[in-house]
Scaffold this motif. Sequence first.
Motif, PDB file in Angstrom:
ATOM      1  N   PHE A   1       0.837  -1.200   0.000  1.00 42.51           N
ATOM      2  CA  PHE A   1       0.000   0.000   0.000  1.00 42.51           C
ATOM      3  C   PHE A   1       0.873   1.252   0.000  1.00 42.51           C
ATOM      4  O   PHE A   1       0.662   2.186  -0.791  1.00 42.51           O
ATOM      5  CB  PHE A   1      -0.911  -0.017   1.232  1.00 42.51           C
ATOM      6  N   ALA A   2       1.910   1.277   0.860  1.00 46.29           N
ATOM      7  CA  ALA A   2       2.779   2.452   0.951  1.00 46.29           C
ATOM      8  C   ALA A   2       3.551   2.680  -0.347  1.00 46.29           C
ATOM      9  O   ALA A   2       3.698   3.824  -0.797  1.00 46.29           O
ATOM     10  CB  ALA A   2       3.755   2.287   2.114  1.00 46.29           C
ATOM     11  N   LEU A   3       4.038   1.609  -0.956  1.00 51.59           N
ATOM     12  CA  LEU A   3       4.788   1.761  -2.205  1.00 51.59           C
ATOM     13  C   LEU A   3       3.899   2.271  -3.326  1.00 51.59           C
ATOM     14  O   LEU A   3       4.300   3.145  -4.106  1.00 51.59           O
ATOM     15  CB  LEU A   3       5.415   0.421  -2.598  1.00 51.59           C
ATOM     16  N   ARG A   4       2.691   1.733  -3.413  1.00 55.99           N
ATOM     17  CA  ARG A   4       1.779   2.163  -4.492  1.00 55.99           C
ATOM     18  C   ARG A   4       1.344   3.608  -4.294  1.00 55.99           C
ATOM     19  O   ARG A   4       1.372   4.422  -5.225  1.00 55.99           O
ATOM     20  CB  ARG A   4       0.542   1.255  -4.516  1.00 55.99           C
ATOM     21  N   GLU A   5       0.921   3.934  -3.074  1.00 54.43           N
ATOM     22  CA  GLU A   5       0.365   5.266  -2.829  1.00 54.43           C
ATOM     23  C   GLU A   5       1.427   6.362  -2.941  1.00 54.43           C
ATOM     24  O   GLU A   5       1.144   7.467  -3.407  1.00 54.43           O
ATOM     25  CB  GLU A   5      -0.292   5.316  -1.446  1.00 54.43           C
ATOM     26  N   SER A   6       2.641   6.063  -2.514  1.00 56.75           N
ATOM     27  CA  SER A   6       3.707   7.073  -2.558  1.00 56.75           C
ATOM     28  C   SER A   6       4.386   7.140  -3.928  1.00 56.75           C
ATOM     29  O   SER A   6       5.115   8.086  -4.206  1.00 56.75           O
ATOM     30  CB  SER A   6       4.766   6.772  -1.501  1.00 56.75           C
ATOM     31  N   ARG A   7       4.166   6.104  -4.738  1.00 48.54           N
ATOM     32  CA  ARG A   7       4.822   6.003  -6.059  1.00 48.54           C
ATOM     33  C   ARG A   7       6.342   6.043  -5.902  1.00 48.54           C
ATOM     34  O   ARG A   7       7.057   6.756  -6.629  1.00 48.54           O
ATOM     35  CB  ARG A   7       4.340   7.101  -7.002  1.00 48.54           C
ATOM     36  N   ALA A   8       6.820   5.243  -4.957  1.00 46.01           N
ATOM     37  CA  ALA A   8       8.254   5.228  -4.660  1.00 46.01           C
ATOM     38  C   ALA A   8       9.066   4.747  -5.859  1.00 46.01           C
ATOM     39  O   ALA A   8       8.730   3.746  -6.499  1.00 46.01           O
ATOM     40  CB  ALA A   8       8.519   4.327  -3.457  1.00 46.01           C
ATOM     41  N   GLU A   9      10.152   5.455  -6.146  1.00 48.44           N
ATOM     42  CA  GLU A   9      11.050   5.097  -7.247  1.00 48.44           C
ATOM     43  C   GLU A   9      12.227   4.252  -6.773  1.00 48.44           C
ATOM     44  O   GLU A   9      12.909   3.608  -7.590  1.00 48.44           O
ATOM     45  CB  GLU A   9      11.557   6.369  -7.923  1.00 48.44           C
ATOM     46  N   PHE A  10      12.488   4.272  -5.470  1.00 51.28           N
ATOM     47  CA  PHE A  10      13.519   3.432  -4.866  1.00 51.28           C
ATOM     48  C   PHE A  10      12.956   2.880  -3.553  1.00 51.28           C
ATOM     49  O   PHE A  10      12.103   3.510  -2.913  1.00 51.28           O
ATOM     50  CB  PHE A  10      14.799   4.231  -4.587  1.00 51.28           C
ATOM     51  N   PHE A  11      13.482   1.701  -3.138  1.00 53.80           N
ATOM     52  CA  PHE A  11      13.017   1.086  -1.896  1.00 53.80           C
ATOM     53  C   PHE A  11      14.214   0.446  -1.202  1.00 53.80           C
ATOM     54  O   PHE A  11      14.805  -0.512  -1.706  1.00 53.80           O
ATOM     55  CB  PHE A  11      11.947   0.039  -2.188  1.00 53.80           C
ATOM     56  N   ALA A  12      14.611   0.996  -0.043  1.00 55.69           N
ATOM     57  CA  ALA A  12      15.737   0.476   0.728  1.00 55.69           C
ATOM     58  C   ALA A  12      15.242  -0.503   1.777  1.00 55.69           C
ATOM     59  O   ALA A  12      14.328  -0.189   2.546  1.00 55.69           O
ATOM     60  CB  ALA A  12      16.494   1.630   1.393  1.00 55.69           C
ATOM     61  N   VAL A  13      15.833  -1.697   1.806  1.00 56.11           N
ATOM     62  CA  VAL A  13      15.414  -2.767   2.717  1.00 56.11           C
ATOM     63  C   VAL A  13      16.645  -3.360   3.394  1.00 56.11           C
ATOM     64  O   VAL A  13      17.770  -3.189   2.922  1.00 56.11           O
ATOM     65  CB  VAL A  13      14.639  -3.867   1.948  1.00 56.11           C
ATOM     66  N   PRO A  14      16.451  -4.112   4.507  1.00 53.28           N
ATOM     67  CA  PRO A  14      17.598  -4.685   5.214  1.00 53.28           C
ATOM     68  C   PRO A  14      17.989  -6.083   4.751  1.00 53.28           C
ATOM     69  O   PRO A  14      18.805  -6.724   5.412  1.00 53.28           O
ATOM     70  CB  PRO A  14      17.094  -4.724   6.662  1.00 53.28           C
ATOM     71  N   GLY A  15      17.421  -6.582   3.642  1.00 53.12           N
ATOM     72  CA  GLY A  15      17.679  -7.967   3.249  1.00 53.12           C
ATOM     73  C   GLY A  15      16.887  -8.887   4.155  1.00 53.12           C
ATOM     74  O   GLY A  15      15.709  -8.644   4.440  1.00 53.12           O
ATOM     75  N   VAL A  16      17.517  -9.938   4.658  1.00 53.93           N
ATOM     76  CA  VAL A  16      16.854 -10.818   5.625  1.00 53.93           C
ATOM     77  C   VAL A  16      17.104 -10.260   7.016  1.00 53.93           C
ATOM     78  O   VAL A  16      18.256 -10.101   7.440  1.00 53.93           O
ATOM     79  CB  VAL A  16      17.387 -12.262   5.519  1.00 53.93           C
ATOM     80  N   TRP A  17      16.038  -9.932   7.721  1.00 53.76           N
ATOM     81  CA  TRP A  17      16.145  -9.343   9.060  1.00 53.76           C
ATOM     82  C   TRP A  17      15.152 -10.032   9.979  1.00 53.76           C
ATOM     83  O   TRP A  17      13.962 -10.130   9.668  1.00 53.76           O
ATOM     84  CB  TRP A  17      15.884  -7.832   9.008  1.00 53.76           C
ATOM     85  N   ARG A  18      15.674 -10.537  11.101  1.00 52.80           N
ATOM     86  CA  ARG A  18      14.867 -11.257  12.092  1.00 52.80           C
ATOM     87  C   ARG A  18      14.057 -12.375  11.426  1.00 52.80           C
ATOM     88  O   ARG A  18      12.889 -12.597  11.715  1.00 52.80           O
ATOM     89  CB  ARG A  18      13.957 -10.297  12.854  1.00 52.80           C
ATOM     90  N   GLY A  19      14.717 -13.077  10.505  1.00 56.52           N
ATOM     91  CA  GLY A  19      14.118 -14.245   9.881  1.00 56.52           C
ATOM     92  C   GLY A  19      13.178 -13.964   8.729  1.00 56.52           C
ATOM     93  O   GLY A  19      12.632 -14.905   8.138  1.00 56.52           O
TER      94      GLY A  19
END
Length: 500
Positions: free
Chosen positions: A103-121
């Motif tokens: 929902f957040a990605l669609r509504e904000s129309r994000a062009e980049f998305f930073a994530v931690p990879g695998v975090w807490r399983g």
Amino acid sequence: MNDTPHSLSSSRTLWDLLDARARLIPGRPVLLQGGRTLTFGALRARAERTAAGLHGMGVRPGTVVAWQLPTRLETVVLSFALARLGAVQSPVIPFHRDREVGFALRESRAEFFAVPGVWRGFDHTGMARRLGAKGILQAYDALPEGDPAVLPPPPAEGTSVRWIHWTSGTTSVPKGVLHTDRSLIAGGSCLAHALRPRPADVGSIAFPYAHIGGPDYMVMLLLYGFPAVLFEQFALPGAVAEYRRHGVTIAGGSTAFYSMLLAEQRKEPAVRLIPTLRLLAGGGAPKPPELYHAVTREMGVTLTHGYGMTEVPMITMGDPGDSADHLATTEGRPPRGMEIRIVDGEVRLRGEAVCRGYLDPAQTAEAFDEEGFLRTGDLGRLTDSGHLVLTGRLKDVIIRKGENISAREIEDLLAAHPAVGDVAVIGLPDPERGERVCAVVEQPPGAPELTLRTVTGYLRAQGLSVHKLPEQLEVVEALPRGETLRKVLKYELRERFADE
């Protein structure tokens, strides 16, 4: 520039504020985590190098960058790098999953998305791919870097929308809240000037930095030039060792944090849990007066509670110099520049710390009145001394046989019962009464079993009017809570017990 906290709070942008503080005390620590330390000067330098790396990837002023990262040094660096570039950042709480993140990605129309990879399983990168996210960037241990010489000038003004925060989940559908650098600086200034921290203080950020409280707290560190300990994962008793190791003097987060620390203190009442701690401060959820008195009495610290929301990160804050009665029963006073108006019992707000509205223009039109005041949905009153007393939520007003009943009033009374660990009072549909009063209780270990008769008898003895007495009691192992400031999710309780 006059280098006082009050003068620094007039900084145009968050980058200006960091730059000013880093020039004053570049070698002083600002962030502590485990065995790692980041100084004000190093934060500025690393953020500039990261901004250059992001610039090389195509991030420009106005580019929307979503990030879902745990509370880490790298998260703060990335956020300030985006502030340096003038990008629009959309922080997402790291506990959220496909539905909320999509929902957040669609509504904000994000062009980049930073994530931690695998975090807490959990594989955040895999989720990002499932959701079709653009520009996926793993930003846990390492951040992109480049030569700051390639960077354009930093943003010249702080009144453009550069933040999209998401309502925390006490309702079933999140809303994208639009903030500027100036609105966040104004909110953090309220917190900072009310608490009046000292250069020797050590604070703590025990909640997700992606929450609106992250930049709020960071503004306080920049204004007053003191450090804070970051907790990637907060759990007791484990976190106590970090509090002691770094000599934390200011802690808190929300009512749930006070309760958890108090429960830990009670395991060894004669030994101070955190010897250096002098102040607990927070907000985000109601604070029963009995909890205030228990914390100050048993932990030997001052407790100041404030009032804020995603739309207005800090509205009022308790002052350590206030009387015990004011600290126990009010949310403190607003800072200069925050207008509070009570309309038909509802708290309405206008000022620089108020958000610019929502991503959905229809939600914005509904949220503000004709004079530009934000309708908070909270009920309250102002005392003669200017302190704000919250009495409940508009949606927490239970209408039983045409009579309005405050859920907050009943909750505060039940919170003082020794067999009640926590409580939420809700209104449930009733064909005869319109709504009936239901108390949902979480009991502490070893407490005698509660019955509806016990509860109503206790409330009668406290002087509660008969028409406000609960007609339904539900005892649960744990109240459902949001993952950020641990607010009780009342909509889940209404759905669960509506037909019982």
